[in-house]
Design a protein around this motif. Structure first.
Motif, PDB file in Angstrom:
ATOM      1  N   SER A  60       0.836  -1.199   0.000  1.00 33.71           N
ATOM      2  CA  SER A  60       0.000   0.000   0.000  1.00 33.71           C
ATOM      3  C   SER A  60       0.872   1.250   0.000  1.00 33.71           C
ATOM      4  CB  SER A  60      -0.919   0.034   1.227  1.00 33.71           C
ATOM      5  OG  SER A  60      -1.748  -1.101   1.253  1.00 33.71           O
ATOM      6  N   LEU A  61       1.920   1.229   0.826  1.00 33.22           N
ATOM      7  CA  LEU A  61       2.829   2.386   0.881  1.00 33.22           C
ATOM      8  C   LEU A  61       3.498   2.635  -0.467  1.00 33.22           C
ATOM      9  CD1 LEU A  61       4.521   1.848   4.369  1.00 33.22           C
ATOM     10  CD2 LEU A  61       2.889   3.646   3.754  1.00 33.22           C
ATOM     11  N   ASN A  62       3.826   1.561  -1.193  1.00 31.58           N
ATOM     12  CA  ASN A  62       4.432   1.725  -2.524  1.00 31.58           C
ATOM     13  C   ASN A  62       3.478   2.456  -3.460  1.00 31.58           C
ATOM     14  OD1 ASN A  62       6.555   0.274  -1.493  1.00 31.58           O
ATOM     15  ND2 ASN A  62       6.018  -1.652  -2.499  1.00 31.58           N
ATOM     16  N   THR A  63       2.185   2.110  -3.374  1.00 37.78           N
ATOM     17  CA  THR A  63       1.172   2.775  -4.207  1.00 37.78           C
ATOM     18  C   THR A  63       1.029   4.231  -3.779  1.00 37.78           C
ATOM     19  OG1 THR A  63      -0.006   0.675  -4.459  1.00 37.78           O
ATOM     20  CG2 THR A  63      -1.230   2.666  -4.993  1.00 37.78           C
ATOM     21  N   ALA A  64       0.988   4.469  -2.470  1.00 44.72           N
ATOM     22  CA  ALA A  64       0.861   5.842  -1.955  1.00 44.72           C
ATOM     23  C   ALA A  64       2.040   6.701  -2.409  1.00 44.72           C
ATOM     24  CB  ALA A  64       0.773   5.821  -0.431  1.00 44.72           C
ATOM     25  N   LYS A  65       3.227   6.101  -2.399  1.00 43.30           N
ATOM     26  CA  LYS A  65       4.440   6.828  -2.813  1.00 43.30           C
ATOM     27  C   LYS A  65       4.353   7.218  -4.294  1.00 43.30           C
ATOM     28  CE  LYS A  65       8.055   5.344  -0.595  1.00 43.30           C
ATOM     29  NZ  LYS A  65       9.206   4.518  -0.193  1.00 43.30           N
ATOM     30  N   ARG A  66       3.857   6.285  -5.104  1.00 43.08           N
ATOM     31  CA  ARG A  66       3.696   6.595  -6.545  1.00 43.08           C
ATOM     32  C   ARG A  66       2.714   7.746  -6.734  1.00 43.08           C
ATOM     33  NH1 ARG A  66       1.765   1.420  -9.362  1.00 43.08           N
ATOM     34  NH2 ARG A  66       1.834   2.696 -11.252  1.00 43.08           N
ATOM     35  N   ASN A  67       1.663   7.756  -5.929  1.00 39.45           N
ATOM     36  CA  ASN A  67       0.690   8.839  -6.033  1.00 39.45           C
ATOM     37  C   ASN A  67       1.277  10.173  -5.584  1.00 39.45           C
ATOM     38  OD1 ASN A  67      -1.694   7.700  -7.197  1.00 39.45           O
ATOM     39  ND2 ASN A  67      -1.992   6.526  -5.317  1.00 39.45           N
ATOM     40  N   ALA A  68       2.106  10.127  -4.555  1.00 38.23           N
ATOM     41  CA  ALA A  68       2.759  11.358  -4.086  1.00 38.23           C
ATOM     42  C   ALA A  68       3.709  11.898  -5.162  1.00 38.23           C
ATOM     43  CB  ALA A  68       3.522  11.079  -2.793  1.00 38.23           C
ATOM     44  N   GLU A  69       4.430  10.980  -5.827  1.00 36.05           N
ATOM     45  CA  GLU A  69       5.345  11.396  -6.899  1.00 36.05           C
ATOM     46  C   GLU A  69       4.561  11.973  -8.071  1.00 36.05           C
ATOM     47  OE1 GLU A  69       7.345   7.688  -7.417  1.00 36.05           O
ATOM     48  OE2 GLU A  69       8.716   8.075  -5.720  1.00 36.05           O
ATOM     49  N   ARG A  70       3.451  11.319  -8.392  1.00 37.97           N
ATOM     50  CA  ARG A  70       2.602  11.757  -9.500  1.00 37.97           C
ATOM     51  C   ARG A  70       2.137  13.197  -9.291  1.00 37.97           C
ATOM     52  NH1 ARG A  70      -2.958   8.866 -11.786  1.00 37.97           N
ATOM     53  NH2 ARG A  70      -1.590   7.963 -13.302  1.00 37.97           N
ATOM     54  N   HIS A  71       1.873  13.574  -8.034  1.00 43.20           N
ATOM     55  CA  HIS A  71       1.342  14.908  -7.757  1.00 43.20           C
ATOM     56  C   HIS A  71       2.387  15.865  -7.178  1.00 43.20           C
ATOM     57  CE1 HIS A  71      -2.605  13.766  -9.033  1.00 43.20           C
ATOM     58  NE2 HIS A  71      -2.566  12.706  -8.263  1.00 43.20           N
ATOM     59  N   GLY A  72       3.653  15.452  -7.270  1.00 47.27           N
ATOM     60  CA  GLY A  72       4.752  16.360  -6.926  1.00 47.27           C
ATOM     61  C   GLY A  72       4.899  16.696  -5.454  1.00 47.27           C
ATOM     62  N   VAL A  73       4.437  15.796  -4.555  1.00 48.95           N
ATOM     63  CA  VAL A  73       4.532  16.109  -3.120  1.00 48.95           C
ATOM     64  C   VAL A  73       5.322  15.059  -2.335  1.00 48.95           C
ATOM     65  CG1 VAL A  73       2.447  17.547  -3.046  1.00 48.95           C
ATOM     66  CG2 VAL A  73       2.237  15.066  -2.728  1.00 48.95           C
ATOM     67  N   ALA A  74       6.021  14.185  -3.046  1.00 50.63           N
ATOM     68  CA  ALA A  74       6.714  13.066  -2.369  1.00 50.63           C
ATOM     69  C   ALA A  74       7.729  13.547  -1.328  1.00 50.63           C
ATOM     70  CB  ALA A  74       7.379  12.165  -3.396  1.00 50.63           C
TER      71      ALA A  74
END
Length: 292
Positions: A156-170
């Motif tokens: 789940s964290l891997n997916t969340a991280k991809r979403n954070a990267e996608r929206h520029g907030v990682a």
């Protein structure tokens, strides 16, 4: 196979889903065609008489057959919109729901009342899943807020991280694997805002859920134990150790759970104000508590 126009494909796909007694058949048929073609609605409706190739129709057919078999459309396409942002979703995470957008909104509004815009706040999202709450807050919250996104499942964290990267907030978010508040206790750093949409469905009700939920979404994100309150009990017990002197807590709750969770938060003696927010269907859906 003779070629068919998009209009015919739409009718055919929609009829297939109707026969399988799938709700919103027409919308899903349209969505399947748009997904395969990569089009928005405007483009689809202005090109109804265009031909749909064999290979494209095969892909559409695969999508609607998977949906008819009970798989959620969001897992088939790998996407779900939340608060105007596109999130990657897969069977390792719960599909973000529209009612949770209200929780994000409440957190943003109440934080604005409590702190000056310049305050460097630490926000924790417990059971982050796809990262929908943490990422949306990171996009829309003040620039100097930092985040802890906690989940028990690394996938789940891997997916969340991809979403954070996608929206520029990682870079604003630390992704921590662990059980509920445990990673915050390890870090010895207290938080200003604690938000969570924990599992809250009573174990015996999980089997009654719609096929596309119970057979496809992760059970750990749904099952709240015998009475549905397991995670709230543990969160409430851990609050004194993780909250700063001035803090905001916001949780999503299940149907008929708001009053109990509200009372438990009041009974801690930590909060000056606890309030319940209803969702668009009028169901008490979120509990927010303020410590000044």
């Amino acid at each position: 196979m003779s070629t068919m126009k998009i209009r015919e494909a739409l009718q055919k796909a929609s009829r297939f889903l109707q026969e399988k007694q799938i709700e919103d058949a027409l919308f899903l048929a349209e969505y399947a065609i748009r997904y395969v073609l990569g089009w928005d609605r405007t483009r689809l409706f202005s090109n109804m008489s265009q031909e749909l190739g064999d290979a494209e129709w095969e892909k559409v057919r695969e999508v609607i057959e998977r949906r008819a078999a009970g798989e959620p459309m969001q897992y088939i396409t790998g996407e779900q919109e939340f608060y105007g942002l596109d999130f990657i979703v897969n069977p390792s995470v719960l599909i973000p729901r529209p009612e949770t957008e209200l929780l994000v909104e409440e957190i943003l509004n109440q934080a604005k009342e409590l702190w000056p815009a310049s305050a460097p706040l630490l926000v924790a999202d417990i059971g982050t899943g796809s990262g929908a709450i943490a990422v949306t807050l990171a996009v829309h919250g003040n620039n100097n807020w930092t985040y802890r996104a906690v989940d028990i499942a690394q996938e789940s964290l891997n997916t969340a991280k991809r979403n954070a990267e996608r929206h520029g907030v990682a870079e604003k978010i630390a992704f921590l694997q662990g059980d509920l508040l445990a990673p915050l206790l390890d870090g010895q750093r207290k938080v200003d805002i604690l938000v969570s949409n924990p599992p809250y469905i009573p174990s015996h009700d999980v089997t009654e859920l719609d096929t596309q939920v119970k057979d496809h979404e992760p059970l750990r994100a749904l099952d709240g134990g015998e009475d549905g309150f397991d995670f709230y009990r543990r969160l409430v017990a851990g609050l004194p150790a993780v909250l700063k002197e001035k803090a905001l807590v916001g949780w999503e709750v299940g149907i008929h759970q708001a009053d109990t969770v509200c009372r438990w938060l009041e009974d801690t003696g930590l909060f000056e104000r606890v309030n319940i927010v209803k969702d668009l269907a009028g169901i008490p859906r979120h509990v927010l508590a303020v410590r000044k």
